[in-house]
Design a protein around this motif. Structure first.
Motif, PDB file in Angstrom:
ATOM      1  N   ALA A   1      -7.749 -21.095  28.027  1.00  0.00           N
ATOM      2  CA  ALA A   1      -7.101 -20.348  27.026  1.00  0.00           C
ATOM      3  C   ALA A   1      -7.257 -20.901  25.566  1.00  0.00           C
ATOM      4  O   ALA A   1      -7.679 -20.499  24.423  1.00  0.00           O
ATOM      5  N   LEU A   2      -7.070 -22.309  25.852  1.00  0.00           N
ATOM      6  CA  LEU A   2      -6.962 -23.290  24.664  1.00  0.00           C
ATOM      7  C   LEU A   2      -8.465 -23.607  24.035  1.00  0.00           C
ATOM      8  O   LEU A   2      -8.515 -24.501  23.256  1.00  0.00           O
ATOM      9  N   THR A   3      -9.641 -23.411  24.751  1.00  0.00           N
ATOM     10  CA  THR A   3     -10.893 -23.763  24.609  1.00  0.00           C
ATOM     11  C   THR A   3     -11.878 -22.723  24.423  1.00  0.00           C
ATOM     12  O   THR A   3     -12.616 -22.640  23.337  1.00  0.00           O
ATOM     13  N   THR A   4     -11.815 -21.575  25.103  1.00  0.00           N
ATOM     14  CA  THR A   4     -12.833 -20.533  25.033  1.00  0.00           C
ATOM     15  C   THR A   4     -11.879 -19.309  25.120  1.00  0.00           C
ATOM     16  O   THR A   4     -12.698 -18.127  24.926  1.00  0.00           O
ATOM     17  N   GLY A   5     -10.784 -19.188  25.318  1.00  0.00           N
ATOM     18  CA  GLY A   5     -10.120 -17.757  25.432  1.00  0.00           C
ATOM     19  C   GLY A   5      -9.293 -17.437  24.102  1.00  0.00           C
ATOM     20  O   GLY A   5      -8.354 -16.542  24.163  1.00  0.00           O
ATOM     21  N   PHE A   6      -9.375 -18.067  22.890  1.00  0.00           N
ATOM     22  CA  PHE A   6      -8.513 -17.642  21.604  1.00  0.00           C
ATOM     23  C   PHE A   6      -8.622 -16.109  21.240  1.00  0.00           C
ATOM     24  O   PHE A   6      -7.595 -15.890  20.853  1.00  0.00           O
ATOM     25  N   THR A   7      -9.688 -15.376  21.690  1.00  0.00           N
ATOM     26  CA  THR A   7      -9.788 -14.033  21.217  1.00  0.00           C
ATOM     27  C   THR A   7      -8.645 -13.319  21.891  1.00  0.00           C
ATOM     28  O   THR A   7      -8.255 -12.205  21.565  1.00  0.00           O
ATOM     29  N   GLN A   8      -7.971 -13.849  23.090  1.00  0.00           N
ATOM     30  CA  GLN A   8      -7.283 -13.071  23.777  1.00  0.00           C
ATOM     31  C   GLN A   8      -5.665 -13.265  23.460  1.00  0.00           C
ATOM     32  O   GLN A   8      -4.906 -12.510  23.848  1.00  0.00           O
TER      33      GLN A   8
ATOM     34  N   GLY B   1     -16.721 -32.520  19.361  1.00  0.00           N
ATOM     35  CA  GLY B   1     -17.559 -32.043  18.468  1.00  0.00           C
ATOM     36  C   GLY B   1     -17.893 -30.857  17.917  1.00  0.00           C
ATOM     37  O   GLY B   1     -18.306 -30.723  16.829  1.00  0.00           O
ATOM     38  N   ASP B   2     -17.766 -30.055  18.987  1.00  0.00           N
ATOM     39  CA  ASP B   2     -18.009 -28.546  18.493  1.00  0.00           C
ATOM     40  C   ASP B   2     -17.128 -28.181  17.350  1.00  0.00           C
ATOM     41  O   ASP B   2     -15.865 -28.751  17.134  1.00  0.00           O
ATOM     42  N   VAL B   3     -17.528 -27.022  16.634  1.00  0.00           N
ATOM     43  CA  VAL B   3     -16.762 -26.573  15.443  1.00  0.00           C
ATOM     44  C   VAL B   3     -16.821 -25.226  15.517  1.00  0.00           C
ATOM     45  O   VAL B   3     -17.959 -24.736  15.862  1.00  0.00           O
ATOM     46  N   ALA B   4     -15.659 -24.583  15.310  1.00  0.00           N
ATOM     47  CA  ALA B   4     -15.388 -23.185  15.474  1.00  0.00           C
ATOM     48  C   ALA B   4     -14.450 -22.528  14.315  1.00  0.00           C
ATOM     49  O   ALA B   4     -13.601 -23.263  13.938  1.00  0.00           O
ATOM     50  N   LYS B   5     -14.901 -21.411  14.006  1.00  0.00           N
ATOM     51  CA  LYS B   5     -14.163 -20.627  13.032  1.00  0.00           C
ATOM     52  C   LYS B   5     -13.176 -19.752  13.484  1.00  0.00           C
ATOM     53  O   LYS B   5     -13.612 -18.958  14.526  1.00  0.00           O
TER      54      LYS B   5
ATOM     55  N   PHE C   1     -12.262 -25.537  12.815  1.00  0.00           N
ATOM     56  CA  PHE C   1     -11.490 -26.935  13.633  1.00  0.00           C
ATOM     57  C   PHE C   1     -12.814 -27.447  14.287  1.00  0.00           C
ATOM     58  O   PHE C   1     -13.682 -26.819  14.703  1.00  0.00           O
ATOM     59  N   LYS C   2     -12.704 -28.863  14.450  1.00  0.00           N
ATOM     60  CA  LYS C   2     -13.559 -29.621  15.052  1.00  0.00           C
ATOM     61  C   LYS C   2     -12.691 -30.226  16.260  1.00  0.00           C
ATOM     62  O   LYS C   2     -11.692 -30.614  16.297  1.00  0.00           O
ATOM     63  N   ALA C   3     -13.534 -29.835  17.581  1.00  0.00           N
ATOM     64  CA  ALA C   3     -12.881 -30.446  18.869  1.00  0.00           C
ATOM     65  C   ALA C   3     -12.828 -31.872  18.635  1.00  0.00           C
ATOM     66  O   ALA C   3     -13.762 -32.601  18.886  1.00  0.00           O
TER      67      ALA C   3
END
Length: 150
Positions: free
Chosen positions: A22-29, A42-46, A58-60
């Motif tokens: 939920a805290l890495t790939t499930g934010f849309t939920q 190092g991944d960056v997501a908007k 955010f940058k991981a």
């Protein structure tokens, strides 16, 4: 006296691996339907909020089974009637989730390091995190249905 960061803890019946997802790939939920994902440090997501409310990138920094740490590297927090300085107050702040297995589930301790009462956005952001982290993430982990911004 030092300013305190925003900080909350929730307990859920979900497993640690479900919480980590939920805290890495499930934010849309549970946070916003306009959210990216993180697979490796190092991944960056908007994370966007209908355009009119702005976005954050955010940058991981750390992605471990028991800890997710993200640093805000770009911010545009729009709130009518507030000074322009509110737009970038999250820059350099860190969202840190510590995830621990407990009897019957998982405890997640969240600190938004740098989100302190001296910021213009503190009251708005405190209410937002309470809604999304405390209420929506908790609901998502316990029932499978969160209340993300759409």
């Amino acid at each position: 006296m030092a300013q305190k960061n925003y900080e909350r803890t929730i307990r859920t019946t979900a497993s640690r691996s479900q919480a980590y997802a939920a805290l890495t790939t499930g934010f849309t939920q549970w946070w916003t339907s306009d959210a990216g994902t993180f697979e490796k440090p190092g991944d960056v997501a908007k994370f966007g909020f209908s355009g009119k409310l702005g976005y954050w990138k955010f940058k991981a920094m750390s992605l471990e089974p028991n800890r997710v740490e993200l640093e805000c590297v770009e911010a545009l927090h729009i709130h009518e009637g507030h000074p322009k300085e509110i737009e970038t107050e999250w820059l350099g702040t860190r969202a840190i989730w510590d995830i621990q297995e407990t009897v019957g589930g998982t405890e997640i301790h969240f600190v938004h390091d740098g989100l302190t009462p001296d910021l213009l956005c503190f009251d708005i952001c405190e209410a937002g995190w309470d809604m999304f982290f405390v209420d929506s993430l908790q609901a998502y982990l316990d029932t499978g249905t969160g209340k993300p911004h759409v």
